[in-house]
Design an enzyme around this catalytic site. Structure first.
Site, short mmCIF file in Angstrom:
data_model
loop_
_atom_site.label_atom_id
_atom_site.label_comp_id
_atom_site.label_asym_id
_atom_site.label_seq_id
_atom_site.Cartn_x
_atom_site.Cartn_y
_atom_site.Cartn_z
N GLY A 113 1.18 -1.23 -0.10
CA GLY A 113 0.07 -0.10 0.37
C GLY A 113 0.75 1.79 -0.17
O GLY A 113 0.57 2.07 -1.44
N THR A 163 -1.16 -17.15 6.00
CA THR A 163 -1.60 -18.37 6.08
C THR A 163 -2.59 -18.81 6.81
O THR A 163 -2.01 -17.89 7.93
CB THR A 163 -0.16 -19.55 5.59
OG1 THR A 163 0.31 -19.08 4.97
CG2 THR A 163 -1.00 -20.37 5.89
N SER A 214 -4.25 -7.07 -2.87
CA SER A 214 -3.90 -8.02 -2.11
C SER A 214 -4.06 -9.54 -2.87
O SER A 214 -4.78 -9.09 -3.73
CB SER A 214 -4.87 -8.42 -0.88
OG SER A 214 -4.64 -7.48 0.59
N THR A 215 -2.53 -10.04 -2.91
CA THR A 215 -3.03 -11.72 -3.81
C THR A 215 -3.71 -12.44 -2.72
O THR A 215 -3.59 -11.94 -1.52
CB THR A 215 -1.39 -11.83 -3.33
OG1 THR A 215 -0.46 -11.03 -3.61
CG2 THR A 215 -1.16 -13.18 -4.12
N PHE A 229 3.21 -6.77 -8.54
CA PHE A 229 4.26 -7.56 -8.73
C PHE A 229 5.44 -6.93 -8.15
O PHE A 229 6.52 -7.36 -8.57
CB PHE A 229 3.94 -8.21 -9.69
CG PHE A 229 3.26 -9.13 -11.10
CD1 PHE A 229 3.09 -10.01 -10.58
CD2 PHE A 229 2.60 -8.14 -11.56
CE1 PHE A 229 2.33 -11.25 -10.89
CE2 PHE A 229 1.31 -8.61 -12.15
CZ PHE A 229 0.89 -10.32 -11.85
N ASN A 253 4.38 -16.21 -8.90
CA ASN A 253 5.46 -15.91 -7.74
C ASN A 253 5.64 -17.52 -7.59
O ASN A 253 7.10 -17.65 -6.65
CB ASN A 253 4.18 -15.94 -6.34
CG ASN A 253 4.22 -13.95 -5.76
OD1 ASN A 253 5.42 -13.25 -6.76
ND2 ASN A 253 3.86 -13.48 -4.40
N CYS A 273 6.24 -13.84 1.17
CA CYS A 273 5.04 -14.11 -0.47
C CYS A 273 4.91 -15.71 -0.76
O CYS A 273 4.06 -16.30 -1.12
CB CYS A 273 4.80 -13.14 -1.65
SG CYS A 273 3.66 -11.49 -0.61
#
Ligand code: NAD
Ligand code: UGA
Length: 458
Positions: free
Chosen positions: A15, A94, A131-132, A162, A224, A276
């Site tokens: 961000g 996670t 967000s991923t 990325f 990723n 990540c």
């Protein structure tokens, strides 16, 4: 007041830098970055030398846009209310409990943001998933919005980030591509174009790719996973080099010169770190298992297994070498960040290596130029007091060498390459050098100063 109002929820490693670059490149947009963490927002609003994130080039950008068209605030609700476009850049770690524990992404932060947006919005908005998140998250955001707000229209766009830490500003100003996914409807296409308009201010049209939402979400996890897979591939071969006498850097160079393979991301190391790669691969593995694609899941899971194997291989090499020399020796560990030019240590290989060393009776002096002492202690907080007693956090390289038998360089900080190794080796009780492949200390002259030199392929 500027005509276009953007809000970004999440003032972290994504961000903060992303919105700073958008503010710099798009003076017509007013951007408010909000976060529930007061301390973080205070640091973003505080002195330029103590921003919460260390990223080369960031300080200058903040200096030129802060309080002009970029603002940091904890007032999430009013930032949402006044904005037309809302980026969600919150953390998606996670899961630690419930279904998918230890594998699936925890989307609770994203869901909380979606609920708040739905509840406080009085106008239609475009919500951007920065967000991923796993495939299908945009749909989940949509469901939450619908259940709490039936009056306004929300378009959900997937626009994964990325950037890599340490090179974030360059990655944002000159990206390989910008990916924007949305729905294949008239409203969806209008929203995709509104987001593309932001990037069009500085990025050539041919680098802006537009896809459907699911392709966009999966492409981020896939990118990723591919990057991590290359590192595990080269790291697995470093173990074979050790047995055969081949040199991993020579193999990487020969392999990478094939233009179909390419030379990037072939640097053997103690193992990849960062917040990540592991989380996103676990996420992919979970998705595959969910859809009963067990062979595919197992294929990607092995990327993580090799990463753990590599970290263990390195720490055991240190432990076995030191055991032949002395009981309970001290070693100086240089580098705690997961790579150079960042103050981020999430999932850093140093954490696992140091935990192993401490658990095997080795005393450790740690030095990192950017990671604060409190972060280092927090990263290993689960260790017992007796193990933590064996740890010292040093304030300089010299300080870390006092009483040390050897040096172990894990993060490739430029300043570690400039150490006066002649002087350093003289200070050591028994000159031993352990180096991660990323450090590129390949001078035979330097290595000759040490009684034992160990790299990941020797
Ligand atoms: P981060 O932990 O540095 O920052 C996330 C911020 O969101 C935190 O400051 C947290 O306080 C805030 N937050 C969480 N929930 C909130 C809520 N409900 N309301 C307000 N604030 C809230 O995380 P990051 O490294 O910036 O990563 C963010 C996302 O971007 C993740 O999904 C990550 O996978 C992805 N990503 C990260 C990178 C990277 O280099 N770090 C690169 C690309 C993508
Ligand atoms: C990575 C990706 O490079 C970004 O594109 C992505 O946006 C980001 O993850 C994310 O989604 O968070 P990052 O983790 O910041 O970025 O840094 P990388 O440069 O990818 O390095 C990751 C780890 O791999 C580091 O520990 C690094 O030292 C290691 N690495 C990298 C190697 O061991 N060998 C290499 O050849 C390259």
């Amino acid at each position: 007041m500027k005509s276009k109002q953007i809000c970004c929820i999440g003032a972290g490693y994504v961000g903060g830098p992303t919105m700073s670059v958008i503010a710099l490149k798009c003076p017509d947009y007013n951007i408010t970055v909000v976060d529930s963490n007061d301390e973080r927002i205070n640091s973003w609003n505080g002195p330029l030398d103590s921003l919460p994130i260390f990223e080369p080039g960031l300080k200058d950008i903040i200096n030129s846009v802060r309080n002009k068209n970029l603002f940091f605030s904890t007032d999430v609700e009013s930032a949402i209310r006044k904005s037309d476009i809302i980026f969600i850049a919150v953390n998606t770690p996670t899961k630690t409990s419930g279904e998918g524990k230890g594998m699936a992404a925890d989307l609770s932060n994203i869901k909380k943001c979606s609920e708040l947006i739905a509840k406080v919005s009085k106008t239609d908005k475009i919500i951007v998933e920065k967000s991923t998140a796993p495939v299908g998250t945009a749909q989940e955001i949509k469901n939450v919005l619908k259940s709490f707000n039936t009056k306004n229209k929300f378009e959900i766009i997937s626009n994964p980030e990325f950037l890599a830490e340490g090179t974030a500003i360059n990655d944002l100003t000159n990206p390989d591509r910008v990916l924007i996914g949305g729905e294949n409807t008239v409203e969806g296409e209008i929203a995709i174009n509104k987001i593309a308009d932001i990037y069009r201010e500085w990025i050539p049209e041919e680098k802006i790719i537009m896809t459907n939402t699911w392709s966009s979400e999966l492409s981020k996890l896939a990118s990723n996973s591919f990057l991590a897979q290359r590192i595990s591939s080269i790291n697995s071969l470093s173990a074979l080099c050790e047995k055969t006498g081949a040199k991993i850097d020579e193999v990487a160079e020969a392999v990478g010169m094939d233009s179909r393979i390419g030379s990037k991301f072939l640097k053997a190391s103690v193992g990849f770190g960062g917040s990540c790669f592991k989380k996103d691969i676990l996420n992919l593995v979970y998705l595959c298992k969910y859809f009963n694609l067990y062979e595919v899941a197992e294929y990607w899971e092995n990327v993580l297994k090799i990463n753990d194997f590599q970290k263990k291989r390195f720490s055991h090499k240190i432990i076995n070498t030191l055991k032949t020399i002395k009981d309970n020796p001290t070693i100086s560990v240089l580098g705690w960040a997961f790579k150079k030019d960042t103050n981020d240590s999430r999932e850093s290989a140093s954490i696992d290596v140091v935990k192993d060393l401490l658990s095997n009776g080795i005393n450790v002096n740690i030095y990192d130029p950017m990671v604060p002492k409190t972060t280092i202690l927090n990263d290993i907080k689960e260790l017992s007091d007796s193990k933590l007693k064996k740890l010292k956090i040093s304030s300089s390289i010299d300080d870390s060498l006092v009483g040390s038998y050897g040096i172990c360089i894990i993060t490739e900080w430029d300043q570690f390459k400039e150490i006066d190794f002649n002087k350093a080796s003289n200070k050591l009780v028994e000159p031993i050098l352990f180096i991660d492949g990323r450090n590129i200390i390949d001078s035979e002259q330097i290595k000759s100063l040490f009684k034992h030199v160990m790299s990941i392929d020797s």
